[in-house]
Design an enzyme around this catalytic site. Structure first.
Site, PDB file in Angstrom:
ATOM      1  CB  CYS A 187      -0.971   0.007   1.174  1.00 29.47           C
ATOM      2  SG  CYS A 187      -0.212  -0.193   2.797  1.00 29.47           S
ATOM      3  CG  HIS A 235      -4.542   0.628   3.592  1.00 23.06           C
ATOM      4  ND1 HIS A 235      -3.854  -0.220   2.743  1.00 23.06           N
ATOM      5  CD2 HIS A 235      -5.442   1.289   2.804  1.00 23.06           C
ATOM      6  CE1 HIS A 235      -4.323  -0.081   1.519  1.00 23.06           C
ATOM      7  NE2 HIS A 235      -5.276   0.837   1.527  1.00 23.06           N
TER       8      HIS A 235
END
Length: 227
Positions: free
Chosen positions: A93, A164
């Site tokens: 990510c 994330h």
């Protein structure tokens, strides 16, 4: 699913990473130390993207599912040159957020290298195909792994990472949230070069407001390099 070593939210390491990928030294990744107007003034200008690192809590996952169900019913139009890709590599990510940040800002010069080659190779592909292309890109994998190991905390591949990265960019006057875990880009309303920093900060605050008992948020920005 292929698993990479997670990137640290360390601006020095991320700056070194984008330069290794071919981004001009005129640009760097910078800490955003606060989201209030007075602290936002400290961010070097121009600011081309915000990068948010946040915990994937149960509250957030519930919001993400509801958001998906709501938006999939609407046929939203996006600029043809909005670069969006899915994430199919576990812990990629950070790299995906950096790609989204750079690829959607034409002012950010990219020299010949891993990133430019990837963007040219995937220009006509779908978001899903771009995600698969990254998964198979050995040069990108090698560069990511090399820089990930330079982070302050070398998390092992098998560790469960619950944080994330996403990118926030201004594309043709619309503030976009670009998250490779989502099926499509998310619009957050109008913005401009003059208001982007405050508008992006507002979106970051909304993420934080959904998890008022959570403190594990980090905000970074893609900015002009400090002299």
């Amino acid at each position: 699913m292929l698993t990479w070593t997670p990137l640290e939210s360390n601006p020095e390491v991320l700056t070194k990473y984008i330069h290794k990928l071919g981004v001009s030294p005129a640009w760097s990744v910078t800490d955003v130390i606060g989201l209030e107007d007075d602290t936002l003034e400290w961010i070097p200008r121009p600011v081309k993207a915000f990068i948010l690192l946040f915990p994937c809590s149960e509250t957030y996952e519930k919001h993400r599912a509801e958001e998906h169900d709501r938006i999939k019913e609407v046929e939203e139009q996006h600029p043809e040159d909005l670069f969006y890709m899915r994430q199919f590599t576990h812990n990629a990510c950070g790299t995906v957020a950096l790609i989204h940040s750079v690829a959607n800002n034409k002012e950010v010069d990219i020299d010949r290298g891993v990133l430019k080659d990837f963007l040219e190779k995937t220009a006509s592909l779908s978001p899903e195909e771009r995600g698969r292309a990254l998964e198979k890109d050995e040069k990108f994998t090698a560069d990511h792994e090399a820089l990930a190991q330079e982070g302050q905390t070398n998390a092992a591949n098998h560790e469960k990472v619950i944080h994330h990265f996403i990118a926030l960019v201004n594309k043709e006057g619309t503030l976009y949230e670009l998250d490779g875990r989502k099926s499509f880009p998310i619009k957050h309303g109008p913005t401009s070069e003059e208001t982007f920093v405050k508008d992006a900060a507002k979106v970051c605050k909304e993420f934080m407001a959904r998890d008022p008992n959570e403190v594990r948020f980090t905000v970074l920005a893609l900015t002009a390099a400090q002299q």
